[in-house]
Design a protein around this motif. Structure first.
Motif, short mmCIF file in Angstrom:
data_model
loop_
_atom_site.label_atom_id
_atom_site.label_comp_id
_atom_site.label_asym_id
_atom_site.label_seq_id
_atom_site.Cartn_x
_atom_site.Cartn_y
_atom_site.Cartn_z
N LEU A 41 0.84 -1.19 0.00
CA LEU A 41 0.00 0.00 0.00
C LEU A 41 0.88 1.24 0.00
O LEU A 41 1.82 1.35 0.79
CB LEU A 41 -0.90 0.04 1.23
N LEU A 42 0.55 2.17 -0.88
CA LEU A 42 1.16 3.50 -0.85
C LEU A 42 0.20 4.40 -0.08
O LEU A 42 -0.94 4.60 -0.50
CB LEU A 42 1.37 4.03 -2.26
N VAL A 43 0.64 4.91 1.07
CA VAL A 43 -0.25 5.69 1.92
C VAL A 43 0.18 7.15 1.94
O VAL A 43 1.37 7.47 1.98
CB VAL A 43 -0.28 5.14 3.35
N GLN A 44 -0.80 8.03 1.87
CA GLN A 44 -0.51 9.43 2.10
C GLN A 44 -0.76 9.69 3.59
O GLN A 44 -1.41 8.91 4.27
CB GLN A 44 -1.37 10.33 1.23
N CYS A 45 -0.21 10.79 4.08
CA CYS A 45 -0.28 11.09 5.51
C CYS A 45 0.19 9.90 6.34
O CYS A 45 -0.57 9.36 7.16
CB CYS A 45 -1.69 11.47 5.93
N PRO A 46 1.42 9.41 6.13
CA PRO A 46 1.87 8.24 6.88
C PRO A 46 1.86 8.44 8.39
O PRO A 46 1.86 7.48 9.14
CB PRO A 46 3.29 7.99 6.35
N GLY A 47 1.82 9.70 8.83
CA GLY A 47 1.71 9.95 10.26
C GLY A 47 0.39 9.49 10.85
O GLY A 47 0.23 9.44 12.07
N SER A 48 -0.58 9.12 9.99
CA SER A 48 -1.86 8.63 10.49
C SER A 48 -1.78 7.18 10.94
O SER A 48 -2.73 6.67 11.55
CB SER A 48 -2.94 8.77 9.40
N LEU A 49 -0.67 6.48 10.67
CA LEU A 49 -0.52 5.11 11.13
C LEU A 49 -0.46 5.07 12.66
O LEU A 49 0.12 5.96 13.28
CB LEU A 49 0.74 4.48 10.55
N ARG A 50 -1.02 4.02 13.24
CA ARG A 50 -1.02 3.87 14.68
C ARG A 50 -0.38 2.53 15.04
O ARG A 50 -0.90 1.47 14.70
CB ARG A 50 -2.46 3.91 15.23
#
Length: 267
Positions: A41-50
């Motif tokens: 997966l290419l994710v934007q806003c990677p800071g949203s990962l928990r």
């Protein structure tokens, strides 16, 4: 069923917990709308990962995700509703049709041995999905020097031909799959070649043994897993014909006699 090598490529430069959770179910059971295990997966806003362990992302994970925000879908249930330690709603949305509040189990891969982080990623922040079956067609994106330096990359096409003889859809996973998807040179000279073999219908022990023997003749170790409708079983274990095999499922490993018709207690 023939092996389809998808050739559509794109340059990879594109850009808790602790509270009660409601399990939505295995990824494969949700009508194919959500990504599946081993997908990149290419994710934007990677800071949203928990992180699953709670708290924030470690420094190495933040650095990795800033440089190349690719993560791998893990074999675990999807979680509905935001993690309890999320102080604000996730406003980073790429897919307006994504199920609200659906969080995918993912793994962040670091450059050092042992740098792996299990986390949850909001479904709405996924910008692109690559399935393992799409990755062999991206081998041409790599520099010839990489193929010369990494035997597991060099034998990928040959391994695919052996699998194609058994009429199974397939794709690379692990370090080789991650490098083909993200473009990051994470595979090394000693990296094994890990493969997922799609097997929705039963595979005979005889065919599994023949395929295992053929793959073992390659000049790199090959670790292949048969992905059934209920989970995955290692090809080598299944081919050895033991009384029971370990089936890897979203809810944990199970000891079963038949991975296509699983019965048995959780291991």
């Amino acid at each position: 069923m023939t092996v389809a090598a998808h050739t559509g490529v794109h340059r990879p430069s594109e850009e808790l917990h602790g509270g009660p959770r409601r399990l939505v179910g295995p990824l494969a059971a949700l009508a194919g709308r959500l990504p599946g295990v081993h997908d990149l997966l290419l994710v934007q806003c990677p800071g949203s990962l928990r992180p699953l362990g709670g708290g924030g992302l470690p420094a190495w994970a933040r650095q990795v995700l800033r440089a190349h925000p690719w993560v791998t879908v893990g074999r675990a249930p999807v979680v509905a509703g935001p993690p309890v330690d999320t102080p604000y709603p996730v406003r980073c949305t790429r897919d307006a049709s994504a199920a609200p509040g659906a969080w995918l189990p993912v793994t962040v891969r670091g450059p050092e041995r042992g740098q792996r982080l299990d986390a949850l990623a909001p479904r709405a922040a996924v910008a692109r999905t690559l399935r393992p079956e799409q990755l062999p067609g991206r081998i041409g994106l790599l520099a010839p020097e990489r193929l010369a330096a990494v035997p597991a990359l060099a034998v990928l096409t040959q391994a695919g031909q052996l699998v194609a003889d058994h009429r199974l859809a397939w794709g690379p996973i692990g370090a080789v799959g991650y490098e083909l998807g993200s473009g990051e040179p994470v595979a090394g000279p000693l990296s094994p070649l890990r493969l997922v073999l799609r097997a929705p219908q039963p595979v005979s022990r005889r065919d599994a043994l023949q395929l295992r023997r053929a793959l073992s003749r390659l000049r790199v170790p090959v670790q292949a897993e048969l992905e059934t409708r209920h989970g995955a079983v290692l090809l080598a274990e299944y081919a050895a014909a033991p009384p029971a095999v370990t089936l890897l499922t979203p809810d944990g490993p199970r000891e079963v006699h038949d991975p296509w018709f699983p019965r048995g207690l959780y291991a």
